[in-house]
Design a protein around this motif. Structure first.
Motif, mmCIF file in Angstrom:
data_model
loop_
_atom_site.group_PDB
_atom_site.id
_atom_site.type_symbol
_atom_site.label_atom_id
_atom_site.label_comp_id
_atom_site.label_asym_id
_atom_site.label_seq_id
_atom_site.Cartn_x
_atom_site.Cartn_y
_atom_site.Cartn_z
ATOM 1 N N ASP A 21 0.819 -1.221 0.000
ATOM 2 C CA ASP A 21 0.000 0.000 0.000
ATOM 3 C C ASP A 21 0.848 1.265 0.000
ATOM 4 O OD1 ASP A 21 1.018 0.013 2.549
ATOM 5 O OD2 ASP A 21 -0.924 0.053 3.577
ATOM 6 N N GLY A 22 2.169 1.120 -0.097
ATOM 7 C CA GLY A 22 3.054 2.279 -0.128
ATOM 8 C C GLY A 22 3.643 2.656 1.210
ATOM 9 N N ASP B 244 4.289 8.763 2.985
ATOM 10 C CA ASP B 244 4.950 10.065 2.845
ATOM 11 C C ASP B 244 5.957 10.330 3.965
ATOM 12 O OD1 ASP B 244 3.226 10.383 4.951
ATOM 13 O OD2 ASP B 244 2.250 12.206 4.197
ATOM 14 N N TRP B 245 6.484 9.278 4.565
ATOM 15 C CA TRP B 245 7.410 9.430 5.696
ATOM 16 C C TRP B 245 8.658 10.210 5.316
ATOM 17 C CZ3 TRP B 245 7.001 8.909 10.741
ATOM 18 C CH2 TRP B 245 8.147 8.826 11.527
ATOM 19 N N LEU C 296 13.012 7.814 13.080
ATOM 20 C CA LEU C 296 12.220 7.231 14.161
ATOM 21 C C LEU C 296 13.213 6.678 15.178
ATOM 22 C CD1 LEU C 296 9.307 6.538 15.081
ATOM 23 C CD2 LEU C 296 9.616 4.319 13.973
ATOM 24 N N ILE C 297 13.162 7.185 16.406
ATOM 25 C CA ILE C 297 14.196 6.888 17.393
ATOM 26 C C ILE C 297 13.595 6.110 18.560
ATOM 27 C CG2 ILE C 297 15.939 7.862 18.929
ATOM 28 C CD1 ILE C 297 15.952 10.346 17.127
ATOM 29 N N TRP C 298 14.233 4.973 18.880
ATOM 30 C CA TRP C 298 13.849 4.151 20.029
ATOM 31 C C TRP C 298 14.948 4.262 21.074
ATOM 32 C CZ3 TRP C 298 14.250 -1.890 20.238
ATOM 33 C CH2 TRP C 298 13.658 -2.353 21.429
ATOM 34 N N LYS C 299 14.573 4.733 22.282
ATOM 35 C CA LYS C 299 15.521 4.899 23.375
ATOM 36 C C LYS C 299 15.155 3.975 24.534
ATOM 37 C CE LYS C 299 16.779 9.734 22.518
ATOM 38 N NZ LYS C 299 16.899 11.094 23.118
ATOM 39 N N VAL D 176 16.940 4.908 4.572
ATOM 40 C CA VAL D 176 18.129 4.940 3.730
ATOM 41 C C VAL D 176 18.088 3.727 2.799
ATOM 42 C CG1 VAL D 176 19.512 3.702 5.440
ATOM 43 C CG2 VAL D 176 20.642 5.138 3.738
ATOM 44 N N PRO D 177 18.361 3.897 1.504
ATOM 45 C CA PRO D 177 18.211 2.794 0.549
ATOM 46 C C PRO D 177 19.013 1.554 0.903
ATOM 47 C CG PRO D 177 18.436 4.882 -0.625
ATOM 48 C CD PRO D 177 18.686 5.177 0.825
#
Length: 285
Positions: A53-54, A110-111, A116-119, A134-135
């Motif tokens: 779905d993108g 559309d991100w 996105l950071i997990w601490k 990142v590709p």
């Protein structure tokens, strides 16, 4: 202790199997010291997947640097995501050592280039993993299979196993009373485990062969499973998954040490790929 390549801003390159081996190796000190308990927990960004779905799934795992200590870190100041919702479905119960591809966080189409950071804070130290599109970090089933199995994985058409929880995903039980959970698992028979069926040869992280594994994912107390199959047998050379009944039906007895809301996760695993189903259990006094 000297640490290399793993810092507070972790960006783990999983596209290459050997880069993952390098990351895993260099988190140990140059003197080969290991610790049973008292060490921190390093979140890991495994890579991302694109959905039909993108949208995208950011995939995370972790390294609990303790060899024996299980960590229980509730959602909040010591276990949170940002920006946005702090609770993104991450675990609060952490098993020792490296746990790969533990959960996914879906982000919209559309991100873009946002992070996105997990601490997570454990034993007074805060570490984080940073996910972004990142590709070089796009992953697929073959990448996952290579990293979970270790020693390489056959490039084959392999569908993840399926799992169905017969009693449903929400249960209530009193503390001290055993809870029976019935799971049905099925697989396509791949990867082919012949001639050495279900054995874990030297260098392989995960044994081949279909099995059902249960883990505690969230919850304030301790959870035990009977019978219990480890989700990854990388610490037990020669370990073999137990036989699966012909109908794929397995009954597990679960016990909880104290009241609270728990999430237990059933995993149908073929050694390369797995499919998980969660059961939320409200344990009353």
């Amino acid at each position: 202790m000297l640490q290399c390549c793993v810092g507070s801003d972790v960006r783990v390159w999983v596209r290459s199997f050997w880069s993952v081996v390098f990351v895993f190796t260099c988190v140990l000190s140059v003197h080969g010291q290991t610790y049973r308990s008292g060490q921190n927990l390093q979140p890991v960004f495994e890579g991302w997947e694109k959905n039909t779905d993108g949208s995208f799934d950011m995939v995370f795992g972790y390294l609990n640097r303790n060899y024996e200590e299980h960590l229980n870190i509730e959602i909040g100041a010591d276990n949170h995501f940002g920006p946005g919702d702090t609770d993104r479905g991450q675990p609060t119960f952490f098993y020792p050592r490296r746990q790969r591809f533990s959960f996914r966080v879906r982000v919209p189409a559309d991100w873009g280039d946002k992070e996105l950071i997990w601490k997570v804070t454990a034993h007074g130290r805060t570490d984080q993993a940073v996910g972004w599109l990142v590709p070089e970090q796009i992953i697929d089933d073959q990448v996952i299979a290579m990293n979970r199995s270790g020693g390489g994985a056959q490039d084959i058409q392999n569908s993840p196993p399926t799992i169905t929880i017969v009693e449903g995903s929400d249960r209530v039980v009193k503390v001290g009373v055993p809870l029976t959970v019935t799971a049905v698992i099925r697989d396509d028979g791949m990867p082919d485990t012949r001639p050495a069926r279900q054995s874990r040869p030297p260098g392989r992280r995960n044994a081949l062969g279909l099995r059902l594994a249960w883990i505690q994912y969230r919850g304030p107390g301790q959870v035990t499973f009977d019978p219990w199959t480890p989700p990854m047998a990388d610490h037990v050379p020669g370990w073999m998954p137990p036989p699966v009944p012909e109908d794929g039906r397995t009954v597990t007895v679960v016990r909880f040490s104290e009241p609270g809301v728990y999430v237990v996760r059933g995993m149908a695993d073929d050694g390369y790929l797995y499919t998980a189903e969660d059961v939320t259990v409200t344990v009353t006094p």
